[in-house]
Design an enzyme around this catalytic site. Structure first.
Site, PDB file in Angstrom:
ATOM      1  N   ASN A  41       1.057   8.707  -1.176  1.00 43.93           N
ATOM      2  CA  ASN A  41      -0.401   8.857  -1.218  1.00 43.93           C
ATOM      3  C   ASN A  41      -0.807  10.247  -1.701  1.00 43.93           C
ATOM      4  OD1 ASN A  41       0.746   9.480   1.355  1.00 43.93           O
ATOM      5  ND2 ASN A  41      -1.259   9.473   2.314  1.00 43.93           N
ATOM      6  N   GLU A  54       0.809   2.737  -2.746  1.00 40.07           N
ATOM      7  CA  GLU A  54       1.071   1.470  -3.438  1.00 40.07           C
ATOM      8  C   GLU A  54       0.494   1.496  -4.855  1.00 40.07           C
ATOM      9  OE1 GLU A  54      -0.108   1.933  -0.436  1.00 40.07           O
ATOM     10  OE2 GLU A  54       0.502   0.357   0.961  1.00 40.07           O
TER      11      GLU A  54
END
Ligand code: THU
Length: 133
Positions: A41, A54
């Protein structure tokens, strides 16, 4: 292979840029080609500009020409703490992944020294897709 993906996801947490939430996430995305794409992240002072691990991984894969995927391993927890429970992908990531994942693409949820494996369809039984347009 799932062991390897879980290990990479755990390692990738150390690359997170998460000075606001102090929650670090690592992912390892396995493409059908056999290549593994890593993600973590990346936060922003304008919080809404934060990118989840992701979406970092899938962006890296797409620009390399990948478009089909076998599995994604996800490991997330507070910075400096062990991953003791599953970190599920957020709604935005589920929607992004659904563009490229099949119902049986595996989602490997790291938990302690182990992990659970789920089909993407269990995490996201229904999403908005190209067939809805
Ligand atoms: N986050 C991810 O990167 N992936 C997830 O699956 C859940 C949440 C990030 C976003 C933000 O930087 C931090 O975790 C706390 O929400």
């Amino acid at each position: 292979m799932y062991d390897k993906l879980a290990k990479i996801a755990l390692e990738m947490r150390s690359k997170a840029y998460a000075p606001y939430s102090h929650f670090t996430v690592g992912v390892a995305l396995l493409a059908r080609s056999g290549e593994v794409y890593e993600g973590t992240n990346i936060e922003n002072a304008s919080f809404g500009a934060t990118i989840c691990a992701e979406r970092v991984a899938i962006s890296r894969a797409i620009i390399e020409g990948e478009n089909t995927f076998e599995a994604i391993a996800i490991a997330g927890a507070k910075e400096g703490e062990e991953v003791l429970k599953p970190c599920y992908p957020c709604g935005i990531c589920v929607q992004t992944l659904s563009e490229f994942f099949d119902a049986d693409t595996k989602v490997i949820l790291v938990e302690g020294d182990s992990y659970t494996v789920r089909n993407f369809s269990e995490i996201a039984p229904a999403t908005f897709g190209k067939e809805d347009l």
